[in-house]
Motif scaffolding. Structure first.
Motif, PDB file in Angstrom:
ATOM      1  N   PHE A 458       0.802  -1.225   0.000  1.00 17.10           N
ATOM      2  CA  PHE A 458       0.000   0.000   0.000  1.00 17.10           C
ATOM      3  C   PHE A 458       0.840   1.283   0.000  1.00 17.10           C
ATOM      4  CE2 PHE A 458      -2.509  -3.364   2.045  1.00 17.10           C
ATOM      5  CZ  PHE A 458      -3.602  -3.383   1.192  1.00 17.10           C
ATOM      6  N   ALA A 459       2.162   1.164   0.032  1.00 10.23           N
ATOM      7  CA  ALA A 459       3.010   2.353   0.039  1.00 10.23           C
ATOM      8  C   ALA A 459       2.860   3.129  -1.271  1.00 10.23           C
ATOM      9  CB  ALA A 459       4.470   1.936   0.237  1.00 10.23           C
ATOM     10  N   ARG A 460       2.860   4.465  -1.152  1.00 13.65           N
ATOM     11  CA  ARG A 460       2.769   5.322  -2.331  1.00 13.65           C
ATOM     12  C   ARG A 460       3.449   6.655  -2.038  1.00 13.65           C
ATOM     13  NH1 ARG A 460      -3.180   5.845  -3.772  1.00 13.65           N
ATOM     14  NH2 ARG A 460      -3.303   3.749  -2.914  1.00 13.65           N
ATOM     15  N   ASN A 461       3.725   7.410  -3.106  1.00 15.18           N
ATOM     16  CA  ASN A 461       4.337   8.743  -2.996  1.00 15.18           C
ATOM     17  C   ASN A 461       5.722   8.723  -2.369  1.00 15.18           C
ATOM     18  OD1 ASN A 461       2.094  10.154  -4.129  1.00 15.18           O
ATOM     19  ND2 ASN A 461       1.032   9.933  -2.157  1.00 15.18           N
ATOM     20  N   GLY A 462       6.358   7.566  -2.340  1.00  9.87           N
ATOM     21  CA  GLY A 462       7.705   7.477  -1.807  1.00  9.87           C
ATOM     22  C   GLY A 462       7.809   7.630  -0.311  1.00  9.87           C
ATOM     23  N   ASN A 463       6.676   7.677   0.399  1.00  7.00           N
ATOM     24  CA  ASN A 463       6.729   7.805   1.854  1.00  7.00           C
ATOM     25  C   ASN A 463       7.371   6.581   2.487  1.00  7.00           C
ATOM     26  OD1 ASN A 463       5.374  10.268   1.703  1.00  7.00           O
ATOM     27  ND2 ASN A 463       3.363   9.288   1.742  1.00  7.00           N
ATOM     28  N   ILE A 464       7.011   5.418   1.984  1.00  8.39           N
ATOM     29  CA  ILE A 464       7.663   4.170   2.369  1.00  8.39           C
ATOM     30  C   ILE A 464       8.171   3.552   1.081  1.00  8.39           C
ATOM     31  CG2 ILE A 464       7.372   1.896   3.402  1.00  8.39           C
ATOM     32  CD1 ILE A 464       5.038   3.068   5.000  1.00  8.39           C
ATOM     33  N   LYS A 465       9.462   3.562   0.869  1.00  3.19           N
ATOM     34  CA  LYS A 465      10.041   3.095  -0.388  1.00  3.19           C
ATOM     35  C   LYS A 465      10.314   1.600  -0.287  1.00  3.19           C
ATOM     36  CE  LYS A 465      11.879   7.677  -1.342  1.00  3.19           C
ATOM     37  NZ  LYS A 465      13.075   8.516  -1.503  1.00  3.19           N
ATOM     38  N   ALA A 466       9.279   0.836  -0.586  1.00  4.04           N
ATOM     39  CA  ALA A 466       9.331  -0.619  -0.410  1.00  4.04           C
ATOM     40  C   ALA A 466      10.202  -1.262  -1.480  1.00  4.04           C
ATOM     41  CB  ALA A 466       7.921  -1.191  -0.460  1.00  4.04           C
ATOM     42  N   GLN A 467      10.845  -2.366  -1.115  1.00  7.48           N
ATOM     43  CA  GLN A 467      11.630  -3.159  -2.048  1.00  7.48           C
ATOM     44  C   GLN A 467      10.889  -4.426  -2.459  1.00  7.48           C
ATOM     45  OE1 GLN A 467      15.692  -1.871   0.227  1.00  7.48           O
ATOM     46  NE2 GLN A 467      15.810  -3.743  -0.989  1.00  7.48           N
ATOM     47  N   GLY A 468       9.615  -4.507  -2.127  1.00  2.86           N
ATOM     48  CA  GLY A 468       8.849  -5.679  -2.505  1.00  2.86           C
ATOM     49  C   GLY A 468       7.446  -5.614  -1.953  1.00  2.86           C
ATOM     50  N   ALA A 469       6.700  -6.674  -2.187  1.00  4.46           N
ATOM     51  CA  ALA A 469       5.337  -6.792  -1.683  1.00  4.46           C
ATOM     52  C   ALA A 469       4.984  -8.270  -1.603  1.00  4.46           C
ATOM     53  CB  ALA A 469       4.355  -6.059  -2.588  1.00  4.46           C
ATOM     54  N   ASP A 470       3.917  -8.574  -0.871  1.00  6.84           N
ATOM     55  CA  ASP A 470       3.576  -9.976  -0.644  1.00  6.84           C
ATOM     56  C   ASP A 470       2.125 -10.067  -0.191  1.00  6.84           C
ATOM     57  OD1 ASP A 470       4.993 -12.835   0.101  1.00  6.84           O
ATOM     58  OD2 ASP A 470       3.399 -12.360   1.516  1.00  6.84           O
ATOM     59  N   VAL A 471       1.408 -11.083  -0.692  1.00 10.27           N
ATOM     60  CA  VAL A 471       0.026 -11.302  -0.250  1.00 10.27           C
ATOM     61  C   VAL A 471      -0.326 -12.763  -0.480  1.00 10.27           C
ATOM     62  CG1 VAL A 471      -0.992 -10.689  -2.486  1.00 10.27           C
ATOM     63  CG2 VAL A 471      -2.344 -10.447  -0.395  1.00 10.27           C
ATOM     64  N   TYR A 472      -1.138 -13.338   0.407  1.00  9.82           N
ATOM     65  CA  TYR A 472      -1.576 -14.725   0.246  1.00  9.82           C
ATOM     66  C   TYR A 472      -2.899 -14.927   0.959  1.00  9.82           C
ATOM     67  CZ  TYR A 472       1.145 -14.707   4.625  1.00  9.82           C
ATOM     68  OH  TYR A 472       1.683 -14.380   5.847  1.00  9.82           O
ATOM     69  N   ALA A 473      -3.631 -15.975   0.555  1.00 14.28           N
ATOM     70  CA  ALA A 473      -4.933 -16.296   1.157  1.00 14.28           C
ATOM     71  C   ALA A 473      -5.277 -17.737   0.826  1.00 14.28           C
ATOM     72  CB  ALA A 473      -6.018 -15.359   0.637  1.00 14.28           C
ATOM     73  N   GLY A 474      -6.207 -18.314   1.591  1.00 15.87           N
ATOM     74  CA  GLY A 474      -6.600 -19.683   1.310  1.00 15.87           C
ATOM     75  C   GLY A 474      -7.724 -20.180   2.186  1.00 15.87           C
ATOM     76  N   VAL A 475      -8.213 -21.380   1.837  1.00 15.77           N
ATOM     77  CA  VAL A 475      -9.272 -22.050   2.583  1.00 15.77           C
ATOM     78  C   VAL A 475      -8.839 -23.491   2.835  1.00 15.77           C
ATOM     79  CG1 VAL A 475     -11.683 -22.749   2.616  1.00 15.77           C
ATOM     80  CG2 VAL A 475     -11.028 -20.613   1.465  1.00 15.77           C
ATOM     81  N   SER A 476      -8.825 -23.893   4.109  1.00 14.42           N
ATOM     82  CA  SER A 476      -8.422 -25.249   4.490  1.00 14.42           C
ATOM     83  C   SER A 476      -9.395 -25.742   5.548  1.00 14.42           C
ATOM     84  CB  SER A 476      -6.990 -25.245   5.026  1.00 14.42           C
ATOM     85  OG  SER A 476      -6.556 -26.544   5.327  1.00 14.42           O
TER      86      SER A 476
END
Length: 483
Positions: A458-476
């Motif tokens: 969710f980083a934008r405008n260079g406020n947090i200059k991220a070097q990556g991103a990650d997301v996951y979800a599932g049903v078990s």
């Protein structure tokens, strides 16, 4: 994902260096550390299959996307989520990716993973079995120099782009002798066995093994042995440069396949695969038990993704490039990111390299191998009080030096969590590729969702200059409780 040609080169760079660690074994750290995560943890260590409280479990579906790199920080005025969903008000610019200039070799990974239907069940009081399916896709660059990636990022059409990059001055000679680029998409069927090896009132020792059958759908790699190049002015085009390649010696392999989605559930059936192979996971786990028979301390270790895929049909193309004194124009450079209709991007790069470096059909070999992202996984899980735990996980890439392939992205994570039967909340703090990331994951009944790098999403405008991103979800879904 379809990308317009006007900014395809920037998106390709983002995919290779920022958006695209299927290295590539994903951590899913926020979920795998939880007690009732089902088969999520089994992918990291097959011995943990025995710890499931359910004697019958159905894993419906899960998946995730992971990005990490140490070359650029994301500084666009719109988030990566906006970019992925197409909500960005303008195209991504080269200047939205802020270089990390420290002279160190650069790495970047994009990984996507879809874990399909799976079933786990108990066949005796001490033995559990699981049948699992998975689709994986990833792109990765390793050991590339800042100079070479500067050319990839900025292109050749506007020499003014290089004015603030002194190390890319015109006419200066540069050598890059280590970089590798790999892309692969494949599926797997896996059979896991978890076994209680020793047990008493105070301890439990577990072992596990997973045997995998791989089906490769697309693969490509460039192993560079020697590259020497210069940027020189292009006198036929205003404000443009030529890439003068004085020497290029490398191995190239790719599958000539049509365009495809990043992940396709149909791949689970193994139809029309261009490659096949076998893989193996091995794991052990030791629990020090409390009076409630739950662990007070758990120590576990595993080696995952020991294996390789061989591509050996008429769609597999392998060459050795050994060329001198070649010039690449701005338009030719742009052709690397401009697929023909129906052509996959990896096939585009391979085809253009064939054309520009004079690779003939007689130079071709119709077989090559790619290694799977082998990794060492070590973890310690400590219970602080009734439902409060802290987990430390170390994932270390184990590169197969003789065979090209995706590498697992190494990481170190500390994850405190609240972990009860029906709910779980974890907050992973991760060190990966020279950067820190903070994530969060939640489990409510059968549903799980999380991220190992929330700020990067969710980083934008260079406020947090991220070097990556990650997301996951599932049903078990656990069907029959045994505890």
């Amino acid at each position: 994902m379809h990308i317009t040609h006007s900014y395809s080169k920037y998106c390709l760079l983002l995919l290779l260096l920022l958006t695209a660690r299927l290295g590539v074994s994903q951590g899913f750290v926020g979920i795998t550390s939880q007690q009732n995560s089902g088969l999520w943890s089994v992918y990291q260590n097959p011995a943990l299959l025995v710890n499931d409280k359910y004697s019958l479990r159905v894993h419906a579906v899960s998946g995730g996307v992971h990005i990490d790199n140490n070359y650029v920080k994301y500084a666009a005025p719109f988030s990566m989520v906006d970019l992925m969903l197409g909500n960005n008000p303008r195209p991504l610019s080269a200047y939205d990716l802020e270089e990390i200039r420290n002279g160190k070799p650069k790495h970047g990974t994009l990984a996507a993973e879809l874990r399909g239907p799976a079933l786990a069940f108990k066949i005796s009081p001490t033995t559990h079995v699981a049948i699992m399916t998975r689709v994986r896709s990833g792109a990765q660059v390793t050991n590339a120099s800042e100079k070479l990636l500067g050319v990839v990022r900025l292109g050749l059409a506007n020499v003014e782009n290089y004015q603030n990059l002194e190390y890319l001055a015109l006419y200066a000679s540069h050598a890059d002798n280590k970089f590798n680029a790999v892309s692969q998409a494949y599926s797997e069927w896996a059979l896991s066995l978890g076994q209680v090896l020793s047990e008493s009132d105070y301890h439990r020792l577990l072992g596990g093994v997973t045997i995998k059958r791989y089906f490769g759908y697309a693969g490509a790699y460039i192993q560079n042995h020697s590259l020497r190049y210069r940027l020189v002015p292009d006198t036929s085009m205003t404000n443009a440069a030529l890439l003068q390649v004085d020497r290029f010696n490398a191995d190239l392999g790719y599958t000539s396949v049509n365009d495809m989605s990043v992940l396709s559930p149909s791949w689970l059936l193994g139809r029309n695969a261009t490659g096949k192979g076998w893989g193996l996971d091995l794991g052990v786990s030791y629990d020090l038990l409390g009076e409630d028979e739950k662990h007070v301390l758990r120590l576990s270790g595993s080696v995952t993704d020991i294996g390789r895929i061989t591509y050996s049909d008429q769609r597999a193309r392998k060459y050795t490039i050994d060329s001198q004194d070649k010039q690449i124009t701005a338009s030719e450079w742009a052709s690397y990111t401009t697929p023909r209709e129906g052509e996959s991007r990896m096939s585009t790069v391979g085809r253009v390299l064939e054309e520009q470096f004079g690779l003939a059909e007689t130079d071709r070999t119709s077989e090559f191998q790619l290694a799977t992202p082998q990794a060492l996984n070590l973890s310690a899980d400590l219970r602080l009080m009734r439902n409060i735990y802290v987990n430390t996980t170390w994932i270390k890439s184990m590169r197969v030096t003789s065979v090209p392939g995706l590498r697992a992205s190494s990481l170190l994570a500390v994850t405190p969590r609240l972990d009860a039967d029906k709910i779980g909340v974890s907050l992973p703090i991760i060190r990966q590729n020279g950067a820190w990331a903070v994530g969060g994951a939640a489990r409510v009944g059968a549903f799980m969702i999380g991220s190992d790098n929330l700020l990067g999403l969710f980083a934008r405008n260079g406020n947090i200059k991220a070097q990556g991103a990650d997301v996951y979800a599932g049903v078990s879904i656990g069907i029959k409780s045994d505890k």
